[in-house]
Design a protein around this motif. Structure first.
Motif, PDB file in Angstrom:
ATOM      1  N   THR A 126      31.454 -55.705  16.875  1.00  0.00           N
ATOM      2  CA  THR A 126      30.564 -54.706  17.448  1.00  0.00           C
ATOM      3  C   THR A 126      29.410 -55.392  18.164  1.00  0.00           C
ATOM      4  N   THR A 127      28.573 -54.612  18.805  1.00  0.00           N
ATOM      5  CA  THR A 127      27.361 -55.116  19.452  1.00  0.00           C
ATOM      6  C   THR A 127      26.171 -54.325  18.939  1.00  0.00           C
ATOM      7  N   GLU A 128      24.992 -54.838  19.181  1.00  0.00           N
ATOM      8  CA  GLU A 128      23.778 -54.163  18.738  1.00  0.00           C
ATOM      9  C   GLU A 128      23.689 -52.755  19.310  1.00  0.00           C
ATOM     10  N   GLU A 129      23.908 -52.630  20.622  1.00  0.00           N
ATOM     11  CA  GLU A 129      23.784 -51.323  21.253  1.00  0.00           C
ATOM     12  C   GLU A 129      24.841 -50.353  20.742  1.00  0.00           C
ATOM     13  N   LEU A 130      26.086 -50.807  20.659  1.00  0.00           N
ATOM     14  CA  LEU A 130      27.169 -49.937  20.202  1.00  0.00           C
ATOM     15  C   LEU A 130      26.933 -49.469  18.768  1.00  0.00           C
ATOM     16  N   CYS A 131      26.486 -50.383  17.915  1.00  0.00           N
ATOM     17  CA  CYS A 131      26.268 -50.024  16.511  1.00  0.00           C
ATOM     18  C   CYS A 131      25.128 -49.010  16.368  1.00  0.00           C
ATOM     19  N   ALA A 132      24.073 -49.188  17.152  1.00  0.00           N
ATOM     20  CA  ALA A 132      22.964 -48.236  17.108  1.00  0.00           C
ATOM     21  C   ALA A 132      23.413 -46.851  17.551  1.00  0.00           C
ATOM     22  N   ARG A 133      24.148 -46.792  18.651  1.00  0.00           N
ATOM     23  CA  ARG A 133      24.604 -45.491  19.150  1.00  0.00           C
ATOM     24  C   ARG A 133      25.613 -44.854  18.198  1.00  0.00           C
ATOM     25  N   TRP A 134      26.402 -45.685  17.509  1.00  0.00           N
ATOM     26  CA  TRP A 134      27.426 -45.115  16.629  1.00  0.00           C
ATOM     27  C   TRP A 134      26.809 -44.481  15.394  1.00  0.00           C
ATOM     28  N   ILE A 135      25.773 -45.101  14.824  1.00  0.00           N
ATOM     29  CA  ILE A 135      25.163 -44.478  13.656  1.00  0.00           C
ATOM     30  C   ILE A 135      24.453 -43.189  14.049  1.00  0.00           C
ATOM     31  N   GLU A 136      24.007 -43.092  15.291  1.00  0.00           N
ATOM     32  CA  GLU A 136      23.363 -41.863  15.759  1.00  0.00           C
ATOM     33  C   GLU A 136      24.367 -40.727  15.923  1.00  0.00           C
ATOM     34  N   PHE A 170      28.524 -31.842  19.644  1.00  0.00           N
ATOM     35  CA  PHE A 170      29.198 -31.048  18.619  1.00  0.00           C
ATOM     36  C   PHE A 170      28.154 -30.296  17.818  1.00  0.00           C
ATOM     37  N   MET A 171      28.625 -29.310  17.069  1.00  0.00           N
ATOM     38  CA  MET A 171      27.730 -28.517  16.239  1.00  0.00           C
ATOM     39  C   MET A 171      28.107 -28.658  14.775  1.00  0.00           C
ATOM     40  N   LEU A 172      27.129 -28.480  13.919  1.00  0.00           N
ATOM     41  CA  LEU A 172      27.324 -28.391  12.479  1.00  0.00           C
ATOM     42  C   LEU A 172      27.083 -26.936  12.094  1.00  0.00           C
ATOM     43  N   GLY A 173      28.140 -26.256  11.676  1.00  0.00           N
ATOM     44  CA  GLY A 173      28.029 -24.837  11.456  1.00  0.00           C
ATOM     45  C   GLY A 173      27.671 -24.132  12.751  1.00  0.00           C
ATOM     46  N   SER A 174      26.891 -23.090  12.642  1.00  0.00           N
ATOM     47  CA  SER A 174      26.475 -22.343  13.830  1.00  0.00           C
ATOM     48  C   SER A 174      25.025 -22.615  14.203  1.00  0.00           C
ATOM     49  N   ALA A 175      24.369 -23.545  13.481  1.00  0.00           N
ATOM     50  CA  ALA A 175      22.925 -23.698  13.640  1.00  0.00           C
ATOM     51  C   ALA A 175      22.483 -24.994  14.289  1.00  0.00           C
ATOM     52  N   VAL A 176      23.189 -26.110  14.057  1.00  0.00           N
ATOM     53  CA  VAL A 176      22.700 -27.432  14.448  1.00  0.00           C
ATOM     54  C   VAL A 176      23.569 -28.012  15.554  1.00  0.00           C
ATOM     55  N   LEU A 177      22.930 -28.543  16.582  1.00  0.00           N
ATOM     56  CA  LEU A 177      23.598 -29.121  17.742  1.00  0.00           C
ATOM     57  C   LEU A 177      23.235 -30.594  17.848  1.00  0.00           C
ATOM     58  N   VAL A 178      24.254 -31.456  17.949  1.00  0.00           N
ATOM     59  CA  VAL A 178      24.073 -32.905  18.077  1.00  0.00           C
ATOM     60  C   VAL A 178      24.512 -33.325  19.464  1.00  0.00           C
ATOM     61  N   SER A 179      23.640 -34.045  20.164  1.00  0.00           N
ATOM     62  CA  SER A 179      23.891 -34.445  21.556  1.00  0.00           C
ATOM     63  C   SER A 179      23.670 -35.945  21.700  1.00  0.00           C
ATOM     64  N   PRO A 180      24.639 -36.768  21.313  1.00  0.00           N
ATOM     65  CA  PRO A 180      24.424 -38.214  21.266  1.00  0.00           C
ATOM     66  C   PRO A 180      24.610 -38.892  22.616  1.00  0.00           C
ATOM     67  N   VAL A 181      24.059 -40.092  22.720  1.00  0.00           N
ATOM     68  CA  VAL A 181      24.355 -40.992  23.832  1.00  0.00           C
ATOM     69  C   VAL A 181      25.568 -41.817  23.425  1.00  0.00           C
ATOM     70  N   ILE A 182      26.632 -41.776  24.228  1.00  0.00           N
ATOM     71  CA  ILE A 182      27.859 -42.489  23.880  1.00  0.00           C
ATOM     72  C   ILE A 182      28.370 -43.337  25.049  1.00  0.00           C
ATOM     73  N   SER A 183      27.490 -43.658  25.995  1.00  0.00           N
ATOM     74  CA  SER A 183      27.861 -44.492  27.140  1.00  0.00           C
ATOM     75  C   SER A 183      27.024 -45.761  27.133  1.00  0.00           C
ATOM     76  N   GLU A 184      27.661 -46.890  27.366  1.00  0.00           N
ATOM     77  CA  GLU A 184      26.984 -48.177  27.341  1.00  0.00           C
ATOM     78  C   GLU A 184      25.877 -48.232  28.387  1.00  0.00           C
ATOM     79  N   GLY A 185      24.721 -48.690  27.985  1.00  0.00           N
ATOM     80  CA  GLY A 185      23.601 -48.869  28.899  1.00  0.00           C
ATOM     81  C   GLY A 185      22.792 -47.621  29.163  1.00  0.00           C
ATOM     82  N   ALA A 186      23.246 -46.457  28.691  1.00  0.00           N
ATOM     83  CA  ALA A 186      22.541 -45.203  28.962  1.00  0.00           C
ATOM     84  C   ALA A 186      21.324 -45.056  28.058  1.00  0.00           C
ATOM     85  N   THR A 187      20.258 -44.523  28.600  1.00  0.00           N
ATOM     86  CA  THR A 187      19.054 -44.224  27.817  1.00  0.00           C
ATOM     87  C   THR A 187      18.668 -42.752  27.918  1.00  0.00           C
ATOM     88  N   SER A 188      19.607 -41.948  28.367  1.00  0.00           N
ATOM     89  CA  SER A 188      19.414 -40.499  28.406  1.00  0.00           C
ATOM     90  C   SER A 188      20.786 -39.846  28.361  1.00  0.00           C
TER      91      SER A 188
END
Length: 358
Positions: free
Chosen positions: A120-130, A210-228
């Motif tokens: 793994t890499t530092e950036e990939l590991c950080a984004r994956w735990i998020e 993705f959502m958790l139930g009907s209340a919580v929305l998760v919007s992760p960064v999953i592209s290398e080098g992206a900061t938004s």
């Protein structure tokens, strides 16, 4: 028997690393060929392991984790998605796989965070735990021979992990309630946006959020080098959980400092997301059960008072509702019907004009 399956990518025999297809099983009544029953092995192993552990532990609920699955597996065990690789492609696939398994009836599922195969890499590991901190099953795991990937090996990943896992620990009563709902009704825990907003065609092609139930929305960064990330918010009013919870104040390291606290749905919004930040929002009209912040174990968290987060939209007529499921955590013997004793469901409602009632 002849088969076109390219086992292992090397045109190996179908029985490679398993029993011959001509092997016979006996279920007490019939003789069954391995050829016809091979895919049931993981399910049967998980089911019998769960039943045996329940028996030898005096009826206490076990935790069983299996890679091999088959329909109905989710009634007996959790699942991880197998030998993924430390690649951005497999990070992107992890959420899709988790949501797929929810539809297969396996709600307690997650991937090997940071990747299992390769380095793994530092950036990939950080984004994956998020991402992985908000999948129902959350575990960092890698192969022998790969570089170590504990979060503390990089300052940025440690910060990302503290932020994401800290919120996960607070949300554990919410996760627990969703899993109880899944057991009782088959409701989805992790789910695509369109499952909650089927009439909104903009949600139909979204598989990164993705959502958790009907209340919580998760919007992760999953592209290398992206900061938004360009995140779509369905209809409603949405609040950043990192913005509304008191423990995430301006002094907490690594959070996004210029994100809006409140967002109006029905549109795509660009969320600035530094390497150490996660994007998790809650929809107005929801009530979330939470642990007290800062607990390092579930035992410690259960000894502290729980919290309720009531999320209103700010109007004079605002209302919210939610429920929480509580039991003894499976430590007491189960009843004759297989259910854990001492189950309680607390339903709550709130109104801007009347306050909270449970």
């Amino acid at each position: 028997p002849p088969t076109a399956k390219n086992s292992g990518g090397s045109h190996n025999a179908l029985a490679t690393k398993t029993l011959p297809m001509s092997a016979k099983h006996f279920d007490g009544e019939s003789t069954l060929l391995e050829y016809n029953t091979h895919n049931l092995f993981g399910l049967m192993e998980a089911r019998l392991t769960a039943e045996a552990l329940t028996t030898v532990r005096g009826g206490r609920r076990p935790f069983v984790l299996s890679r091999s699955t088959f329909p109905s597996h989710g009634a007996h065990a959790a699942h991880w998605t197998g030998d993924n690789a430390a690649t951005w492609e497999d990070l992107k696939a992890s959420t899709v796989t988790v949501m797929n398994f929810a539809f297969f009836g396996v709600p307690f599922v997650g991937s090997d965070i940071c990747g299992f195969i390769d380095d793994t890499t530092e950036e990939l590991c950080a984004r994956w735990i998020e991402v992985g901190a908000f999948h129902p099953f959350s575990r960092n795991h890698n192969a022998l021979g790969s570089v170590p990937q504990e979060f503390y090996r990089w300052d940025s990943v440690a910060t990302a992990g503290r932020n994401a896992l800290g919120l996960r620990y607070s949300l554990l009563p919410f996760f627990y309630t969703l899993l109880a709902d899944a057991e009782a009704t088959g409701a989805l825990v992790a789910r695509p946006l369109w499952a909650n907003f089927p009439e909104d065609s903009a949600t139909h092609g979204i598989d990164a959020q993705f959502m958790l139930g009907s209340a919580v929305l998760v919007s992760p960064v999953i592209s290398e080098g992206a900061t938004s990330v360009d995140a779509y918010f369905p209809n409603g009013t949405w609040y950043s959980l990192f913005g509304v919870l008191n423990e995430y104040d301006a002094d907490v390291e690594g959070l996004a400092s210029n994100q809006p606290l409140r967002l109006t749905g029905g549109q795509t919004t660009t969320l600035e997301t530094p390497l150490t930040a996660s994007n998790v929002h809650v929809r107005a009209g929801s009530i979330l059960p939470l642990h007290s912040f800062g607990s390092m174990t579930t035992t410690e968290a259960l000894a502290a008072p729980n919290r309720l987060l009531v999320v209103l939209d700010g109007s004079a007529s605002a209302v919210a509702e939610g429920h929480a499921f509580f039991d003894d955590g499976g430590d007491a013997a189960t009843a004759d019907d297989g259910k854990t004793a001492g189950r309680t469901v607390v339903a709550c409602s709130a109104a801007a004009a009347k306050g909270l009632s449970c």
